[in-house]
Design a protein around this motif. Sequence first.
Motif, PDB file in Angstrom:
ATOM      1  N   ILE A  81       6.292  46.680  50.137  1.00 39.84           N
ATOM      2  CA  ILE A  81       6.731  45.334  50.489  1.00 39.84           C
ATOM      3  C   ILE A  81       7.346  44.664  49.265  1.00 39.84           C
ATOM      4  N   ILE A  82       8.551  44.168  49.439  1.00 41.26           N
ATOM      5  CA  ILE A  82       9.246  43.481  48.353  1.00 41.26           C
ATOM      6  C   ILE A  82       8.964  41.994  48.449  1.00 41.26           C
ATOM      7  N   PRO A  83       8.291  41.408  47.476  1.00 43.28           N
ATOM      8  CA  PRO A  83       8.034  39.960  47.533  1.00 43.28           C
ATOM      9  C   PRO A  83       9.347  39.181  47.554  1.00 43.28           C
ATOM     10  N   ASP A  84       9.409  38.156  48.384  1.00 44.94           N
ATOM     11  CA  ASP A  84      10.608  37.328  48.478  1.00 44.94           C
ATOM     12  C   ASP A  84      10.275  35.927  47.993  1.00 44.94           C
ATOM     13  N   HIS A  85      10.509  35.668  46.693  1.00 47.15           N
ATOM     14  CA  HIS A  85      10.228  34.361  46.120  1.00 47.15           C
ATOM     15  C   HIS A  85      11.545  33.713  45.722  1.00 47.15           C
ATOM     16  N   ASN A  86      11.681  32.440  46.027  1.00 43.31           N
ATOM     17  CA  ASN A  86      12.871  31.725  45.583  1.00 43.31           C
ATOM     18  C   ASN A  86      12.958  31.660  44.066  1.00 43.31           C
ATOM     19  N   PHE A  87      11.857  31.987  43.393  1.00 47.25           N
ATOM     20  CA  PHE A  87      11.821  32.003  41.934  1.00 47.25           C
ATOM     21  C   PHE A  87      12.814  33.031  41.381  1.00 47.25           C
ATOM     22  N   LEU A  88      13.055  34.108  42.128  1.00 40.00           N
ATOM     23  CA  LEU A  88      13.859  35.221  41.630  1.00 40.00           C
ATOM     24  C   LEU A  88      15.318  35.085  42.012  1.00 40.00           C
ATOM     25  N   PHE A  89      16.179  35.673  41.191  1.00 41.02           N
ATOM     26  CA  PHE A  89      17.575  35.804  41.564  1.00 41.02           C
ATOM     27  C   PHE A  89      17.728  36.926  42.579  1.00 41.02           C
ATOM     28  N   PRO A  90      18.678  36.807  43.528  1.00 40.46           N
ATOM     29  CA  PRO A  90      18.980  37.945  44.410  1.00 40.46           C
ATOM     30  C   PRO A  90      19.457  39.133  43.578  1.00 40.46           C
ATOM     31  N   GLU A  91      19.256  40.340  44.096  1.00 38.75           N
ATOM     32  CA  GLU A  91      19.595  41.551  43.344  1.00 38.75           C
ATOM     33  C   GLU A  91      20.816  42.252  43.944  1.00 38.75           C
ATOM     34  N   PHE A  92      21.705  42.690  43.072  1.00 40.10           N
ATOM     35  CA  PHE A  92      22.899  43.426  43.464  1.00 40.10           C
ATOM     36  C   PHE A  92      23.133  44.558  42.472  1.00 40.10           C
ATOM     37  N   GLU A  93      23.835  45.551  42.920  1.00 38.40           N
ATOM     38  CA  GLU A  93      24.301  46.603  42.019  1.00 38.40           C
ATOM     39  C   GLU A  93      25.668  46.198  41.471  1.00 38.40           C
ATOM     40  N   ILE A  94      25.900  46.441  40.178  1.00 41.71           N
ATOM     41  CA  ILE A  94      27.203  46.156  39.575  1.00 41.71           C
ATOM     42  C   ILE A  94      28.044  47.432  39.643  1.00 41.71           C
ATOM     43  N   VAL A  95      29.127  47.369  40.411  1.00 42.23           N
ATOM     44  CA  VAL A  95      30.047  48.496  40.562  1.00 42.23           C
ATOM     45  C   VAL A  95      31.219  48.289  39.612  1.00 42.23           C
ATOM     46  N   ILE A  96      31.573  49.326  38.876  1.00 43.61           N
ATOM     47  CA  ILE A  96      32.576  49.219  37.812  1.00 43.61           C
ATOM     48  C   ILE A  96      33.905  49.852  38.229  1.00 43.61           C
ATOM     49  N   GLU A  97      34.994  49.147  37.949  1.00 40.14           N
ATOM     50  CA  GLU A  97      36.352  49.668  38.125  1.00 40.14           C
ATOM     51  C   GLU A  97      37.175  49.298  36.894  1.00 40.14           C
ATOM     52  N   THR A  98      38.104  50.168  36.506  1.00 40.74           N
ATOM     53  CA  THR A  98      38.965  49.887  35.360  1.00 40.74           C
ATOM     54  C   THR A  98      40.058  48.912  35.766  1.00 40.74           C
ATOM     55  N   GLU A  99      40.285  47.915  34.923  1.00 41.58           N
ATOM     56  CA  GLU A  99      41.300  46.909  35.226  1.00 41.58           C
ATOM     57  C   GLU A  99      42.692  47.511  35.156  1.00 41.58           C
ATOM     58  N   GLU A 100      43.518  47.185  36.138  1.00 41.33           N
ATOM     59  CA  GLU A 100      44.895  47.648  36.137  1.00 41.33           C
ATOM     60  C   GLU A 100      45.726  46.786  35.198  1.00 41.33           C
ATOM     61  N   GLU A 101      46.868  47.328  34.820  1.00 43.70           N
ATOM     62  CA  GLU A 101      47.777  46.579  33.956  1.00 43.70           C
ATOM     63  C   GLU A 101      48.252  45.344  34.692  1.00 43.70           C
ATOM     64  N   ILE A 102      48.117  44.189  34.088  1.00 45.25           N
ATOM     65  CA  ILE A 102      48.536  42.940  34.712  1.00 45.25           C
ATOM     66  C   ILE A 102      49.672  42.346  33.903  1.00 45.25           C
ATOM     67  N   MET A 103      50.750  42.072  34.598  1.00 45.55           N
ATOM     68  CA  MET A 103      51.879  41.435  33.944  1.00 45.55           C
ATOM     69  C   MET A 103      51.741  39.925  34.124  1.00 45.55           C
ATOM     70  N   PRO A 104      51.278  39.220  33.107  1.00 44.02           N
ATOM     71  CA  PRO A 104      51.054  37.781  33.268  1.00 44.02           C
ATOM     72  C   PRO A 104      52.353  37.025  33.480  1.00 44.02           C
ATOM     73  N   GLU A 105      52.243  35.972  34.275  1.00 43.12           N
ATOM     74  CA  GLU A 105      53.396  35.114  34.481  1.00 43.12           C
ATOM     75  C   GLU A 105      53.731  34.400  33.175  1.00 43.12           C
ATOM     76  N   VAL A 106      54.988  34.114  33.023  1.00 45.05           N
ATOM     77  CA  VAL A 106      55.413  33.398  31.825  1.00 45.05           C
ATOM     78  C   VAL A 106      54.952  31.954  31.941  1.00 45.05           C
ATOM     79  N   VAL A 107      54.175  31.534  30.978  1.00 41.55           N
ATOM     80  CA  VAL A 107      53.686  30.153  30.957  1.00 41.55           C
ATOM     81  C   VAL A 107      54.368  29.433  29.804  1.00 41.55           C
ATOM     82  N   GLU A 108      55.157  28.459  30.156  1.00 39.02           N
ATOM     83  CA  GLU A 108      55.877  27.728  29.119  1.00 39.02           C
ATOM     84  C   GLU A 108      54.895  26.983  28.237  1.00 39.02           C
ATOM     85  N   LYS A 109      55.118  27.072  26.945  1.00 31.25           N
ATOM     86  CA  LYS A 109      54.225  26.427  25.980  1.00 31.25           C
ATOM     87  C   LYS A 109      55.064  25.720  24.921  1.00 31.25           C
ATOM     88  N   GLU A 110      54.799  24.467  24.771  1.00 33.63           N
ATOM     89  CA  GLU A 110      55.545  23.705  23.784  1.00 33.63           C
ATOM     90  C   GLU A 110      55.121  24.094  22.376  1.00 33.63           C
TER      91      GLU A 110
END
Length: 311
Positions: free
Chosen positions: A148-177
């Motif tokens: 039995i898994i205790p369910d207390h609001n004291f705890l954060f919900p649990e998830f698995e972290i799934v990893i993927e490699t970031e694709e190349e992102i071409m950032p939009e040109v942001v004008e900067k003074e």
Amino acid sequence: MAAAGARLVELGFAESAPAWRLRSEQFPSKVYAPLPGRADAFHRGIFLFCCREPPCCAGLRVFRNQLPRKNEFYSYEPPSENPPPETGESVCLQLKSGAHLCRVCGCLGPKTCSRCHRAYYCGKEHQTLDWRLGHKQTCAQPDHFDHIIPDHNFLFPEFEIVIETEEEIMPEVVEKEDYSEITGSMGEALEEELDSMAKHESREDTIFQKFKTQIALEPEQILRYGRGIAPIWISGENIPQEKDIPDCPCGAKRILEFQVMPQLLNYLKADRLGKSIDWGILAVFTCAESCSLGTGYTEEFVWKQDVTATP
């Protein structure tokens, strides 16, 4: 995780997983990050802890642990990636060896239920909480207790972290003074103040736009891992300087290991108690040399950057 020299950014996404894989990790983030070519860091984990109550949130703490492949805690061979065979019985979630842990918070549990002698707690407060929220019914049912898994609001919900490699992102040109080209004097204090405000707001817009562009392809990312890379900041305020990042006790500099994104807050359900924690970016810095620790843990450094309030 990727090799340190590759300078790749790996993105983490929250994904539901069965309890037999989660193994009761009761903190906002645990990142398994071994270092290729380092025999003493075959097993290497970064643990980020956070209290869900707002007054404590500024007291975020992060710890690093690393072990060689052959050690007294883990099997030499990796665990199976496949779930246990279906036998019609629940998977036992209680550890069969090692220190007893509190059923509520996962910390060391030296106290035990005087009735069943199977439930362990860090203290009276969490024992009372667990009794009200389910242990009163399961205490006399030893056949079901371990499943039995205790369910207390004291705890954060649990998830698995799934990893993927970031694709190349071409950032939009942001004008900067180029504010260095602004010359002349307005001569009026009010005009100078307005000009200063305009510069600040433009810089904020540029930084925030860069942040949005960087995550646009994968807006659900909760973590960005890239040992030694530069973080992407969400605001121009409260960006640390090199002097703000303390060196490791071994004398080595600390470098960025990963950053936690604000999207994680959506999964933690931190407002279930009527209060909330919040952050813009959590940047975790670890020893550049990943100094050897034996079997212990060492505290590393986390920098919390909030989202700039809109005036």
